[in-house]
Design a protein around this motif. Structure first.
Motif, PDB file in Angstrom:
ATOM      1  N   LYS A  18      49.458  23.571  46.610  1.00 41.85           N
ATOM      2  CA  LYS A  18      49.141  23.170  45.237  1.00 41.85           C
ATOM      3  C   LYS A  18      49.365  21.677  45.072  1.00 41.85           C
ATOM      4  N   PRO A  19      48.608  21.030  44.169  1.00 35.85           N
ATOM      5  CA  PRO A  19      48.868  19.608  43.929  1.00 35.85           C
ATOM      6  C   PRO A  19      50.223  19.400  43.256  1.00 35.85           C
ATOM      7  N   LEU A  20      50.797  18.228  43.439  1.00 33.54           N
ATOM      8  CA  LEU A  20      52.073  17.916  42.796  1.00 33.54           C
ATOM      9  C   LEU A  20      51.894  17.853  41.284  1.00 33.54           C
ATOM     10  N   ASP A  21      52.915  18.240  40.551  1.00 28.60           N
ATOM     11  CA  ASP A  21      52.903  18.086  39.095  1.00 28.60           C
ATOM     12  C   ASP A  21      53.086  16.609  38.731  1.00 28.60           C
ATOM     13  N   ALA A  22      52.708  16.263  37.504  1.00 32.69           N
ATOM     14  CA  ALA A  22      52.783  14.868  37.049  1.00 32.69           C
ATOM     15  C   ALA A  22      53.751  14.724  35.879  1.00 32.69           C
TER      16      ALA A  22
ATOM     17  N   VAL B  37      68.421  19.276  42.181  1.00 35.72           N
ATOM     18  CA  VAL B  37      67.285  19.316  43.122  1.00 35.72           C
ATOM     19  C   VAL B  37      66.742  20.742  43.197  1.00 35.72           C
ATOM     20  N   THR B  38      67.632  21.714  43.264  1.00 36.84           N
ATOM     21  CA  THR B  38      67.197  23.116  43.311  1.00 36.84           C
ATOM     22  C   THR B  38      66.387  23.472  42.077  1.00 36.84           C
ATOM     23  N   TRP B  39      66.859  23.046  40.916  1.00 34.31           N
ATOM     24  CA  TRP B  39      66.186  23.402  39.667  1.00 34.31           C
ATOM     25  C   TRP B  39      64.820  22.717  39.551  1.00 34.31           C
ATOM     26  N   TYR B  40      64.768  21.411  39.814  1.00 33.99           N
ATOM     27  CA  TYR B  40      63.495  20.687  39.666  1.00 33.99           C
ATOM     28  C   TYR B  40      62.455  21.144  40.699  1.00 33.99           C
ATOM     29  N   THR B  41      62.906  21.403  41.931  1.00 32.77           N
ATOM     30  CA  THR B  41      61.930  21.828  42.947  1.00 32.77           C
ATOM     31  C   THR B  41      61.503  23.279  42.731  1.00 32.77           C
ATOM     32  N   ALA B  42      62.347  24.083  42.077  1.00 30.33           N
ATOM     33  CA  ALA B  42      61.961  25.466  41.782  1.00 30.33           C
ATOM     34  C   ALA B  42      60.951  25.526  40.637  1.00 30.33           C
ATOM     35  N   ASN B  43      61.072  24.606  39.700  1.00 29.98           N
ATOM     36  CA  ASN B  43      60.256  24.677  38.491  1.00 29.98           C
ATOM     37  C   ASN B  43      59.022  23.786  38.492  1.00 29.98           C
ATOM     38  N   PHE B  44      58.972  22.819  39.394  1.00 29.92           N
ATOM     39  CA  PHE B  44      57.835  21.901  39.431  1.00 29.92           C
ATOM     40  C   PHE B  44      57.342  21.723  40.854  1.00 29.92           C
ATOM     41  N   GLN B  45      56.054  21.426  40.967  1.00 37.29           N
ATOM     42  CA  GLN B  45      55.485  21.081  42.270  1.00 37.29           C
ATOM     43  C   GLN B  45      55.869  19.630  42.575  1.00 37.29           C
ATOM     44  N   CYS B  46      56.887  19.459  43.397  1.00 39.10           N
ATOM     45  CA  CYS B  46      57.336  18.122  43.782  1.00 39.10           C
ATOM     46  C   CYS B  46      58.000  18.228  45.143  1.00 39.10           C
ATOM     47  N   THR B  47      58.167  17.099  45.781  1.00 41.80           N
ATOM     48  CA  THR B  47      58.792  17.109  47.105  1.00 41.80           C
ATOM     49  C   THR B  47      60.051  16.246  47.087  1.00 41.80           C
ATOM     50  N   PRO B  53      74.785  13.414  48.345  1.00 41.45           N
ATOM     51  CA  PRO B  53      75.595  13.961  47.233  1.00 41.45           C
ATOM     52  C   PRO B  53      75.647  13.087  45.982  1.00 41.45           C
ATOM     53  N   THR B  54      75.189  11.820  46.075  1.00 40.68           N
ATOM     54  CA  THR B  54      75.289  10.941  44.905  1.00 40.68           C
ATOM     55  C   THR B  54      73.961  10.706  44.198  1.00 40.68           C
ATOM     56  N   TRP B  55      72.844  10.941  44.911  1.00 44.07           N
ATOM     57  CA  TRP B  55      71.541  10.810  44.242  1.00 44.07           C
ATOM     58  C   TRP B  55      70.455  11.458  45.075  1.00 44.07           C
ATOM     59  N   ALA B  56      69.317  11.686  44.438  1.00 42.76           N
ATOM     60  CA  ALA B  56      68.148  12.231  45.128  1.00 42.76           C
ATOM     61  C   ALA B  56      66.907  11.605  44.521  1.00 42.76           C
ATOM     62  N   MET B  57      65.843  11.578  45.303  1.00 42.50           N
ATOM     63  CA  MET B  57      64.557  11.080  44.805  1.00 42.50           C
ATOM     64  C   MET B  57      63.505  12.147  45.044  1.00 42.50           C
ATOM     65  N   LEU B  58      62.863  12.564  43.962  1.00 44.37           N
ATOM     66  CA  LEU B  58      61.799  13.566  44.039  1.00 44.37           C
ATOM     67  C   LEU B  58      60.452  12.891  43.826  1.00 44.37           C
ATOM     68  N   THR B  59      59.458  13.302  44.572  1.00 42.62           N
ATOM     69  CA  THR B  59      58.116  12.733  44.455  1.00 42.62           C
ATOM     70  C   THR B  59      57.231  13.638  43.605  1.00 42.62           C
TER      71      THR B  59
END
Lengths: 116, 116
Positions: A18-22, B37-47, B53-59
């Motif tokens: 699926k495409p990434l969400d925006a 990270v678990t919540w955002y990647t479960a709910n949105f199409q992102c990588t 442990p101090t930060w993450a970057m989602l695309t």
């Protein structure tokens, strides 16, 4: 008998085909809308899509930036989602968009916007 | 003799023939990086582009979302700017990007990133 609510993850788990969400927009708190609009438009190439004394929306190349007075609108991040209705009942706004608000595990307000 | 600093607006005032600037990423505060990270990647199409442990970057499709622990990194909004160096001395980061931090009139931290 009770039914166990389906977790959000059940319906929206990442799928690599699926495409990434925006991100549709981000809303940040400012102390004065006019002051903030002046500063952001002076320092960045952006246009004013909407402005009143309680909030403004600026258009950038890839998304919009909302400037809000915290007493009137909560700061938040808004995602466009193909299945926004799965997150809760969608409310129609004056500009024709439909969305629902949820919170992430840290309590940050997250707006989920329908893509229509 | 003193020289009057040029205001930022003098060099970057909106010009309708220039392309709009882009938001590179937004960093929001969370209480626990792994949980977020678990919540955002479960709910949105992102990588996941980066995580410790101090930060993450989602695309996401149009920008990146940084999740930060406030004690380690300030929440902020980051713009890509063709003249980032006019906002202050640029600091090089481990990932090769260069940026400087300023504040908007309300005190919100704003990162200005070079486009190289």
């Amino acid at each position: 008998m009770t039914t166990t609510p389906k977790s959000l993850a059940d319906t929206t788990t990442f799928n690599p085909v699926k495409p990434l969400d925006a991100v549709h927009h981000v809303a940040i708190s400012v102390r004065d809308i006019a002051e903030a609009v002046t500063w952001y438009t002076a320092n960045f190439q952006c246009t004013i899509a909407y402005q009143d004394p309680t909030w403004a929306m600026l258009t950038f190349a890839n998304m919009s930036l909302a400037l809000v007075i915290p007493a009137e609108h909560p700061p938040h991040i808004a995602f466009s989602h193909p299945h926004a209705e799965k997150f809760g009942p969608l409310k129609a706004h004056r500009d024709g968009t439909r969305s629902t608000y949820i919170s992430d595990p840290a309590g940050n307000p997250v707006e989920i916007m329908a893509m229509d």
